[in-house]
Design an enzyme around this catalytic site. Structure first.
Site, PDB file in Angstrom:
ATOM      1  N   CYS A 138       0.839  -1.204   0.000  1.00 51.10           N
ATOM      2  CA  CYS A 138       0.000   0.000   0.000  1.00 51.10           C
ATOM      3  C   CYS A 138       0.877   1.259   0.000  1.00 51.10           C
ATOM      4  O   CYS A 138       1.466   1.602   1.033  1.00 51.10           O
ATOM      5  CB  CYS A 138      -0.907  -0.022   1.235  1.00 51.10           C
ATOM      6  SG  CYS A 138      -1.878   1.476   1.413  1.00 51.10           S
ATOM      7  N   CYS A 141      -0.334   4.104   2.299  1.00 46.23           N
ATOM      8  CA  CYS A 141      -0.098   3.849   3.732  1.00 46.23           C
ATOM      9  C   CYS A 141       1.387   4.046   4.072  1.00 46.23           C
ATOM     10  O   CYS A 141       1.713   4.610   5.109  1.00 46.23           O
ATOM     11  CB  CYS A 141      -0.470   2.414   4.113  1.00 46.23           C
ATOM     12  SG  CYS A 141      -1.987   1.810   3.396  1.00 46.23           S
ATOM     13  N   ASP A 142       2.282   3.569   3.224  1.00 46.05           N
ATOM     14  CA  ASP A 142       3.695   3.464   3.610  1.00 46.05           C
ATOM     15  C   ASP A 142       4.659   4.340   2.820  1.00 46.05           C
ATOM     16  O   ASP A 142       5.840   4.423   3.175  1.00 46.05           O
ATOM     17  CB  ASP A 142       4.155   1.995   3.469  1.00 46.05           C
ATOM     18  CG  ASP A 142       3.342   1.062   4.344  1.00 46.05           C
ATOM     19  OD1 ASP A 142       2.864   1.517   5.405  1.00 46.05           O
ATOM     20  OD2 ASP A 142       3.173  -0.112   3.983  1.00 46.05           O
TER      21      ASP A 142
END
Ligand SMILES: Cc1cc2nc3c(=O)[nH]c(=O)nc-3n(C[C@H](O)[C@H](O)[C@H](O)COP(=O)(O)OP(=O)(O)OC[C@H]3O[C@@H](n4cnc5c(N)ncnc54)[C@H](O)[C@@H]3O)c2cc1C
Length: 311
Positions: A138, A141-142
């Site tokens: 993701c 997200c990261d």
């Protein structure tokens, strides 16, 4: 509640992505007592998408978080009940559907399955060990953890291309590794990838191993045409190599294809009366927010008809 009294609903929806939230909006607005069970974030895969440009009504695009928030707010306005639990089993007793979660059991007359898909794993040494330590599924997200880093993206479809473009905000360079010599993704994303100064493409190549100590340090790549194996220092690997439906808990109950996608008719009806499916978890050609929303509305209206005729 396990073994004891079960809460009873007209409809239970499993999954709170765009399909589930739309189904919930329609059934609640039709005054059907509806429970939506979602074990993650409401919005589903939309919550991991930075900008959505192809959902109608937002000429400048909309962030995944904002669209999720709006869909949630609209569905809840009509009384949709939501619980944060994980469904592990569904049983059918006559016309009743019993939905078991890790916490308890719930009963309904009809069920709409909207559980979507999850990322397929690459299945190479190092992938599991370094998940969250340089291996990610993701970018939204990261991505921010990889400021000025060397980033690798694996895959050739829309997810890989949009995520690679997003990661250019953070990385020094982004290399897309694809096992074929042509991308599968939408042309507009391909054009953006090919012209982006930070993106390189490595064709006909697969990752053979991910290496590191406490975090990822390098990857071993094999050229599938020449067989040549090389090792490259990198900081982050983002994997987008396809999707699998999250339907394991329904195996043996409803008909599925060989990949586990639920087979429905055009109204979202599965092989079991009163169980409907909508969104990415059903067998179909196009998996997008617009099609998930359409499926959710169709399955909800079919559910309403089913309940009317049953009574
Ligand atoms: C990186 C990325 C970018 C994308 N970009 C776009 C885009 O720009 N435009 C576009 O139209 N589409 C895009 N898509 C595709 C789009 O997000 C999906 O087609 C859409 O979200 C599918 O909706 P859904 O409701 O069927 O499933 P999902 O969104 O996958 O939602 C399913 C939900 O069910 C929940 N769930 C699953 N199993 C259980 C269980 N057993 N118990 C409880 N809850 C469960 C999950 O937690 C999840 O929240 C993108 C997808 C990704 C991954």
């Amino acid at each position: 509640m396990e073994g004891g009294e079960k809460r009873v609903y007209d409809v239970i929806i499993i999954g709170g992505g765009p399909a589930g939230l739309t189904a919930g909006l329609y059934t609640s607005r039709s005054r059907l007592k509806t429970l939506l069970i979602e074990n993650g974030l409401l919005g589903g895969q939309m919550t991991t998408t930075e900008v959505i440009e192809n959902y109608p009504g937002f000429p400048e695009g909309v962030t995944g978080d904002e669209l999720s928030r709006l869909m949630e707010e609209q569905a809840k306005r009509f009384g949709l009940e939501v619980i944060p639990e994980y469904v592990v089993e569904v049983k059918v007793e006559g016309a009743k559907k019993i939905v078991k979660t890790e916490e308890g059991s719930y009963l309904s007359q009809a069920l709409i399955v909207c559980t979507g898909t999850e990322y397929r794993k690459l299945g190479v040494p190092g992938e599991k060990e370094f998940a969250g330590k340089g291996v990610s599924y993701c970018a939204t997200c990261d991505g921010a953890f990889f400021q000025d880093n060397q980033i690798v993206v694996v895959g050739g479809g829309d997810s890989a291309l949009t995520e690679a473009l997003y990661l250019t905000k953070f990385g020094k360079a982004v290399t897309i590794i694809h096992r074929r010599d042509a991308l599968r993704g939408t042309k507009i994303y391909q054009e953006r990838v090919f012209t982006h100064p930070k993106i390189n493409l490595l064709w006909n190549s697969v990752i053979q191993e991910i290496k590191g100590d406490s975090i990822v340090k390098s990857i071993v790549i094999r050229n599938v045409k020449t067989g040549e194996v090389t090792e490259h220092p990198i900081d982050g690997v983002f994997l987008f190599v396809g999707l699998s439906p999250k339907t394991q808990f329904l195996r043996g109950l409803v008909d599925m294809d060989e990949e586990g996608y639920i087979i429905t008719d055009g109204n979202g009806q599965t092989s079991v009366k009163g169980i409907f499916a909508a969104g990415d978890c059903r067998r179909k050609l196009v998996r997008q927010i617009a099609t998930a929303v359409g499926d959710g509305a169709t399955a909800a209206c079919s559910t309403e008809k089913y309940l009317e005729l049953k009574e």
